[in-house]
Design an enzyme around this catalytic site. Structure first.
Site, PDB file in Angstrom:
ATOM      1  N   ASP A  73       0.812  -1.217   0.000  1.00 39.98           N
ATOM      2  CA  ASP A  73       0.000   0.000   0.000  1.00 39.98           C
ATOM      3  C   ASP A  73       0.841   1.262   0.000  1.00 39.98           C
ATOM      4  OD1 ASP A  73      -2.144  -1.636   0.010  1.00 39.98           O
ATOM      5  OD2 ASP A  73      -2.525  -1.460   2.160  1.00 39.98           O
ATOM      6  N   GLY A 113      11.585   0.222   5.312  1.00 39.68           N
ATOM      7  CA  GLY A 113      12.705   0.182   4.369  1.00 39.68           C
ATOM      8  C   GLY A 113      12.651   1.362   3.413  1.00 39.68           C
ATOM      9  N   ASP A 114      13.316   1.224   2.269  1.00 42.74           N
ATOM     10  CA  ASP A 114      13.418   2.377   1.363  1.00 42.74           C
ATOM     11  C   ASP A 114      12.054   2.867   0.889  1.00 42.74           C
ATOM     12  OD1 ASP A 114      13.020   0.152  -0.196  1.00 42.74           O
ATOM     13  OD2 ASP A 114      14.657   0.566  -1.593  1.00 42.74           O
ATOM     14  N   ASP A 138      17.524  -7.109   4.503  1.00 41.74           N
ATOM     15  CA  ASP A 138      18.447  -7.112   3.358  1.00 41.74           C
ATOM     16  C   ASP A 138      19.720  -6.306   3.613  1.00 41.74           C
ATOM     17  OD1 ASP A 138      16.381  -8.470   2.050  1.00 41.74           O
ATOM     18  OD2 ASP A 138      15.533  -6.611   1.279  1.00 41.74           O
ATOM     19  N   ARG A 182      17.055  -9.175  -1.891  1.00 43.35           N
ATOM     20  CA  ARG A 182      16.695  -8.296  -3.015  1.00 43.35           C
ATOM     21  C   ARG A 182      17.895  -8.070  -3.928  1.00 43.35           C
ATOM     22  NH1 ARG A 182      13.196  -3.025  -2.128  1.00 43.35           N
ATOM     23  NH2 ARG A 182      15.079  -2.410  -1.058  1.00 43.35           N
ATOM     24  N   HIS A 283      10.677 -16.963   3.575  1.00 41.97           N
ATOM     25  CA  HIS A 283      10.295 -16.019   4.625  1.00 41.97           C
ATOM     26  C   HIS A 283      10.683 -16.451   6.025  1.00 41.97           C
ATOM     27  CE1 HIS A 283       8.060 -14.579   1.201  1.00 41.97           C
ATOM     28  NE2 HIS A 283       7.986 -13.425   1.827  1.00 41.97           N
ATOM     29  N   GLN A 285      13.478 -16.485   6.928  1.00 42.57           N
ATOM     30  CA  GLN A 285      14.537 -15.498   7.246  1.00 42.57           C
ATOM     31  C   GLN A 285      13.984 -14.233   7.889  1.00 42.57           C
ATOM     32  OE1 GLN A 285      17.486 -15.551   3.530  1.00 42.57           O
ATOM     33  NE2 GLN A 285      15.458 -16.313   3.056  1.00 42.57           N
TER      34      GLN A 285
END
Ligand code: F6P
Length: 359
Positions: A73, A113-114, A138, A182, A283, A285
């Site tokens: 989203d 994250g980013d 990541d 990623r 997942h 991880q």
């Protein structure tokens, strides 16, 4: 005074520890704290709940996020259901900004994250009061030397490698472990070194199956009839390009990588004639109890983010530089990704102990 907290993007061990530390710091200063459900969606839909002392107690060791999260989203491209059940995308940022105002929040701490942090930056440029906490397993955000959750993910991958070693040895096989990360090879590199991999394949170093096979054959000459390969999900396939598992409509980064491990497995069997098996860690991880170092980093980040909010330094985020928690503008969060340096010390150390990068 009121402040909010939200968690966005893929979850990660240590998120709850950040929520706990930030809320405790704010509560001790007499601030009312609210948690939004499922990232920015909770702000748009006005789904929030008080984070009092009871709500943030007992969280330190819990994986996931009590607030919920999502990596789809985007308020600027927000899914809405039409009368006939179809999904259209619209700009919901005005609603989000209005809700932050009407809920009378002095500041909201966005942990993500980013994607989450660049949305926070965009909202700040439109007058919203947000501060950020960088998060991702990541470890691919250049603004911070390390993200919490990364070390726990590496430990999970290392544990898998330890287990793969024994079965690889019994069956004289090549075992391939595909890990997340990623477009960066950090999880593969760290777990590969820690777990004694023979070959590590990462996006930052182009590889060829001939060189991988060379390493496997060299081991056979030494009497080692099995080999372990760690491959990052973002490693390029021969001929170039990443292997994409699926595309997620509406997501800021719609590509989901996955499948390179199977490509490597087939090529290894073809090139060497040795039986090879693939494990895709997935997942797992992202789950589980955060390790000590992640709990501590998450706690430091949570406290520092709360202090940033109290100081009114909106548009900034916390980051680790060396051993110090510092603050940087949110713009830095997404200015460039953090990638493994192909000629850096870690790769050098890995090569020195005999690990091949397939190059
Ligand atoms: O960014 C965290 C991460 O787990 C990546 O390592 C991975 O590529 C991606 O998220 C998976 O996303 P999803 O949970 O949407 O499958």
């Amino acid at each position: 005074m009121r402040m909010g907290i939200l968690t966005g993007g893929g979850d990660c061990p240590g998120l709850n520890a950040v929520i706990r530390a930030a809320a405790k710091t704010l509560l001790s200063r007499g601030i009312e704290v609210y948690g939004f459900k499922d990232g920015y969606r909770g702000v748009i839909e006005k789904q929030w709940a008080p984070l009092d002392r009871a709500a943030v107690s007992g969280l330190l060791h819990r994986g996931g996020t009590i607030l919920g999260s999502n990596n789809r989203d985007n308020p600027f491209n927000y899914p809405a259901h039409t009368a006939d059940g179809a999904i259209t995308y619209c700009d919901a940022s005005a609603t989000l900004l209005e809700n932050l105002r009407s809920l009378e929040l002095e500041c909201t701490i966005a942990i993500g994250g980013d994607g989450t942090l660049s949305i926070a930056q965009n909202l700040c440029s439109r007058g919203a009061h947000l501060v950020g906490v960088p998060k991702t397993i990541d470890n691919d955000l250049a603004a911070t030397d390390q993200t919490f959750g990364f070390v726990t993910a590496v430990a999970t991958a290392t544990d898998a490698l330890d287990k793969l070693h024994t079965t690889a040895e019994s069956h004289h096989r090549v075992m391939i472990l595909e890990v997340m990360g990623r477009y960066a090879g950090w999880i593969a590199l760290w777990s590969g070194i820690a777990g004694g991999a023979d070959v590590i394949l990462i996006p930052e170093i182009p590889w060829s199956i001939a060189r991988v096979a060379e390493k496997i054959h060299a081991r056979q000459q030494e009497g080692k009839l099995f080999s372990i390969i760690v491959v990052a999900e973002g490693a390029s396939a021969p001929g170039g390009g990443q292997v994409v598992r699926e595309r997620i409509a509406g997501s800021g980064d719609p590509l989901r990588l996955g499948g390179i491990g199977e490509v490597v497995r087939r090529l290894v069997e073809q090139e060497t004639g040795i039986e090879a098996r693939i494990t895709v860690l997935g997942h797992v991880q992202r789950g589980g109890t955060p390790l000590v170092t992640d709990r501590i980093l998450a706690t430091r980040f949570g406290v520092a983010a709360a202090e940033l909010a109290l100081e009114g330094r909106f548009g900034h985020m916390v980051a680790l530089r060396g051993t110090q928690v510092i603050t940087v503008p949110l713009t830095e969060a997404t200015s460039r990704p953090s990638k493994v340096s192909a000629d850096g010390q870690l790769v050098h150390a890995a090569r020195a102990v005999g690990i091949s990068f397939g190059d």
